[in-house]
Write a protein that holds these residues in place. Sequence first.
Motif, PDB file in Angstrom:
ATOM      1  N   PRO A 329       0.819  -1.224   0.000  1.00 21.97           N
ATOM      2  CA  PRO A 329       0.000   0.000   0.000  1.00 21.97           C
ATOM      3  C   PRO A 329       0.847   1.266   0.000  1.00 21.97           C
ATOM      4  O   PRO A 329       0.488   2.270  -0.640  1.00 21.97           O
ATOM      5  N   ALA A 330       1.973   1.227   0.715  1.00 20.89           N
ATOM      6  CA  ALA A 330       2.834   2.414   0.760  1.00 20.89           C
ATOM      7  C   ALA A 330       3.473   2.662  -0.600  1.00 20.89           C
ATOM      8  O   ALA A 330       3.571   3.814  -1.050  1.00 20.89           O
ATOM      9  N   ARG A 331       3.907   1.597  -1.285  1.00 22.03           N
ATOM     10  CA  ARG A 331       4.527   1.777  -2.611  1.00 22.03           C
ATOM     11  C   ARG A 331       3.513   2.344  -3.605  1.00 22.03           C
ATOM     12  O   ARG A 331       3.840   3.214  -4.419  1.00 22.03           O
ATOM     13  N   ASP A 348      -0.536   0.687 -14.919  1.00 18.77           N
ATOM     14  CA  ASP A 348      -0.959  -0.469 -14.125  1.00 18.77           C
ATOM     15  C   ASP A 348      -0.164  -0.457 -12.812  1.00 18.77           C
ATOM     16  O   ASP A 348       0.926  -1.029 -12.713  1.00 18.77           O
ATOM     17  N   LEU A 349      -0.709   0.227 -11.817  1.00 27.77           N
ATOM     18  CA  LEU A 349      -0.005   0.355 -10.545  1.00 27.77           C
ATOM     19  C   LEU A 349       0.172  -0.991  -9.854  1.00 27.77           C
ATOM     20  O   LEU A 349       1.191  -1.228  -9.187  1.00 27.77           O
ATOM     21  N   GLY A 350      -0.791  -1.882 -10.005  1.00 26.12           N
ATOM     22  CA  GLY A 350      -0.689  -3.188  -9.365  1.00 26.12           C
ATOM     23  C   GLY A 350       0.534  -3.958  -9.835  1.00 26.12           C
ATOM     24  O   GLY A 350       1.258  -4.558  -9.035  1.00 26.12           O
ATOM     25  N   VAL A 355       6.585  -5.568  -8.771  1.00 24.27           N
ATOM     26  CA  VAL A 355       7.984  -5.681  -9.212  1.00 24.27           C
ATOM     27  C   VAL A 355       8.920  -4.750  -8.441  1.00 24.27           C
ATOM     28  O   VAL A 355      10.124  -4.749  -8.701  1.00 24.27           O
ATOM     29  N   THR A 356       8.377  -3.983  -7.529  1.00 20.99           N
ATOM     30  CA  THR A 356       9.234  -3.034  -6.796  1.00 20.99           C
ATOM     31  C   THR A 356       9.371  -3.418  -5.329  1.00 20.99           C
ATOM     32  O   THR A 356       9.653  -2.571  -4.486  1.00 20.99           O
TER      33      THR A 356
END
Length: 437
Positions: A329-331, A348-350, A355-356
């Motif tokens: 959630p923070a990312r 596509d934030l999901g 990947v981060t």
Amino acid sequence: MSDESPLISSLRAAVAAAPGDVPLRLHLAQLLLEAGHSDAAVTEAAVALTHAPGDQQARDLMMRAMGGSAAPVAPVAPVTPETPVAQPPVQPPPARDGYDWKAAEREVGDVVPPRFVASGQGDQARGFERPLTSDGSGDAGDADAFEIEAPGGLRLADVGGMQEVKDRLEAAFLAPMRNPELRKLFGKSLRGGLLLYGPPGCGKTFIARAIAGELGASFMSVSLSDVLDMYIGQSEKNVHEVFRSARRKAPCVVFLDELDALGAKRSRSHHSGLRNAVNQLLVELDGVEGDNEGVFVLAATNVPWDVDIALRRPGRLDRTLLVLPPDEPAREAILRYHLKDRPIESIDLGKLVKVTDGFSGADLAHLCDSASESALMDSARTGTVRMINTKDLLAAAKQLRPSTEAWFSSARNVALFANDGGMYDDLLAHLKKKRKL
């Protein structure tokens, strides 16, 4: 002067070349006096007195010049390096009835600086504006020497994700401070010390500001450069001034940034000023020199194992909180923040969040910058503006490695082999969870 003799002109040139040569300047002053140039003689004698305040020849010559008397005086012989100069005993000038000393002072006031000035005038005369502290020792009547921010609107709710960190903060630090009745019942003092540690770029400073907002307290950020001074005793004085200012502005959060630099282990420090600053910091945390009621001390470091152990004893920075890289959630919140003012499409934030994993907040900001540069270069090449898309961000994420990996490599050894008293149990639990042990 147009009527000067060649000898006086030559002496003027010699004095200009050697302004500190008092005998030479006095010789010039005597010649000027004998030639009837009393004002010029006074000036030269006055300058000589600035270099040699106790020179009786200079005083006698100035008295003659200011008195308007051109009575013959003993010649001042040229002095060579081999010629010893006899210094007569300094005696006060004989009293002269009716002599106007005030007028004489006004005449030479622009040449001879005053030997004593009223408090504060000396610095101002040299162009410095240094008002005194309330105790008369330093910088500004009742003003604070360090910048203190007024209570802000930032809250923990503004910190994206990191719910586990927020819950621990609430239970261990914030709840007792918010409930004065319970605090009084259980004898909890309105003070506290909390050390935030973890990899760099993960928001420790941001969290400290949010805590200040939750407490409705002023905020003061202090680093090594604010405290350490080249002059003996000044570093300790600066540390004292930090806490003195915070007590006056209570409730106030004092945030000690990069505590490993400001509170480094004294056994490893070769700088006596830094060791003394740590000693003074311990005194201030104990409240020996003042009541710390309403002063909340937060500190942040990337290397808690380099912090002097005395700073972490009970009553000081006795509570620690591990601030890990942002969770999912923070990312997502951080990515939204850094992309909100950029030209984007179909992000596509999901997928990006997946990947981060392990990226710090600073890494995510760099990721958005890199993707933006890629789209900008394409737009410059083609002459057509192209929006930032998911492909740009994924390509940037593939090229970057989390900056936190190096920190965890170092912290792993500390957590395994130097976990005295369970100091790094939370770090061990995280490493086991991530299977990095």
